[in-house]
Design a protein around this motif. Sequence first.
Motif, PDB file in Angstrom:
ATOM      1  N   UNK B  65     -10.461 -10.374  13.229  1.00  0.00           N
ATOM      2  CA  UNK B  65     -11.292 -10.111  13.911  1.00  0.00           C
ATOM      3  C   UNK B  65     -10.765  -9.186  15.145  1.00  0.00           C
ATOM      4  N   UNK B  66     -11.217  -8.159  15.353  1.00  0.00           N
ATOM      5  CA  UNK B  66     -10.428  -7.310  16.785  1.00  0.00           C
ATOM      6  C   UNK B  66     -11.031  -7.510  17.655  1.00  0.00           C
ATOM      7  N   UNK B  67     -12.890  -7.391  17.122  1.00  0.00           N
ATOM      8  CA  UNK B  67     -13.721  -6.796  18.764  1.00  0.00           C
ATOM      9  C   UNK B  67     -14.989  -7.269  18.172  1.00  0.00           C
ATOM     10  N   UNK B  68     -15.832  -7.471  18.929  1.00  0.00           N
ATOM     11  CA  UNK B  68     -16.806  -7.443  19.162  1.00  0.00           C
ATOM     12  C   UNK B  68     -17.875  -7.146  19.498  1.00  0.00           C
ATOM     13  N   UNK B  69     -19.170  -6.512  19.178  1.00  0.00           N
ATOM     14  CA  UNK B  69     -20.137  -5.891  19.994  1.00  0.00           C
ATOM     15  C   UNK B  69     -21.783  -5.886  20.136  1.00  0.00           C
ATOM     16  N   UNK B  70     -22.134  -4.995  20.496  1.00  0.00           N
ATOM     17  CA  UNK B  70     -23.782  -5.313  20.315  1.00  0.00           C
ATOM     18  C   UNK B  70     -23.925  -3.616  20.608  1.00  0.00           C
ATOM     19  N   UNK B  81     -25.571  -6.371  16.489  1.00  0.00           N
ATOM     20  CA  UNK B  81     -24.283  -6.487  16.902  1.00  0.00           C
ATOM     21  C   UNK B  81     -23.282  -6.306  14.822  1.00  0.00           C
ATOM     22  N   UNK B  83     -18.740  -6.322  14.309  1.00  0.00           N
ATOM     23  CA  UNK B  83     -17.989  -6.670  14.173  1.00  0.00           C
ATOM     24  C   UNK B  83     -16.665  -5.926  13.541  1.00  0.00           C
ATOM     25  N   UNK B  85     -12.707  -5.537  12.017  1.00  0.00           N
ATOM     26  CA  UNK B  85     -11.423  -5.338  11.902  1.00  0.00           C
ATOM     27  C   UNK B  85     -10.232  -5.676  11.592  1.00  0.00           C
TER      28      UNK B  85
END
Lengths: 140, 140
Positions: B65-70, B81, B83, B85
Amino acid sequence: MYVGMGAAIEKDGKFLILKRADSKDFAPGAWEIITGRLEEEESPREGILREILEETGIKAEIVMPIETGFFYRGGKKFPMVFISYWCRHLSGDVTLCWDHSMFRWVSIDQILKEKTMEHFHSMFEKILKLKEYLPSEIIL
Amino acid sequence: MYVGMGAAIEKDGKFLILKRADSKDFAPGAWEIITGRLEEEESPREGILREILEETGIKAEIVMPIETGFFYRGGKKFPMVFISYWCRHLSGDVTLCWDHSMFRWVSIDQILKEKTMEHFHSMFEKILKLKEYLPSEIIL
């Protein structure tokens, strides 16, 4: 869908583990990392930094997300996606709240030997793998 | 809470980008990566591999996984949300479905120049940073 987060917080090459209070219904006395549930209008990054501050009083930064997954937290009515982050301690000493009775800063090797931390082993194995290659101050 | 996933799929050092069909209500003709929404009883990892297969016919694996956000996807009623990859092509040629009209395998440098891919730039900058240090075959 519910969203939960976890944080492996590093300081000088060691990681923060906490012992769940004996008063907890689920897994009393087990060692764990900081975990928490996402609130409304919150990104997972904001959420885990808030949980770290609430549960330990320390300020941390996120190095990168490490692991994602899905499980039922207490039955079919509670499906949960989780995201675990590798974090780094920035400032402050650990001050426990009622959730935990003890804390330790330990090496990944020690964590991988701790049976009650089994659920977190794959996360720490991944961090160990990345630390072989990445400079110690990296942040994504 | 809704959960969405995105995939930057690598093959021989290049990444797959796709042009949204002109018939799309939102951002017709824009270039993007594979994205999709989590289904019930599915982990985000399973979800993104399913979306990749559905939208391109290729088999891929997840590097990490590289980045997460909302964000709000179309108003306050739809909090999401996400995610993202980093993935790697395993087998198969790209076969587009109605969602996309074209595809290309391009370098990260080219993606960072593509204005309509702005939302994905930070993700590719992070992958670029990791690729400086990590062996090309790594998988978390």
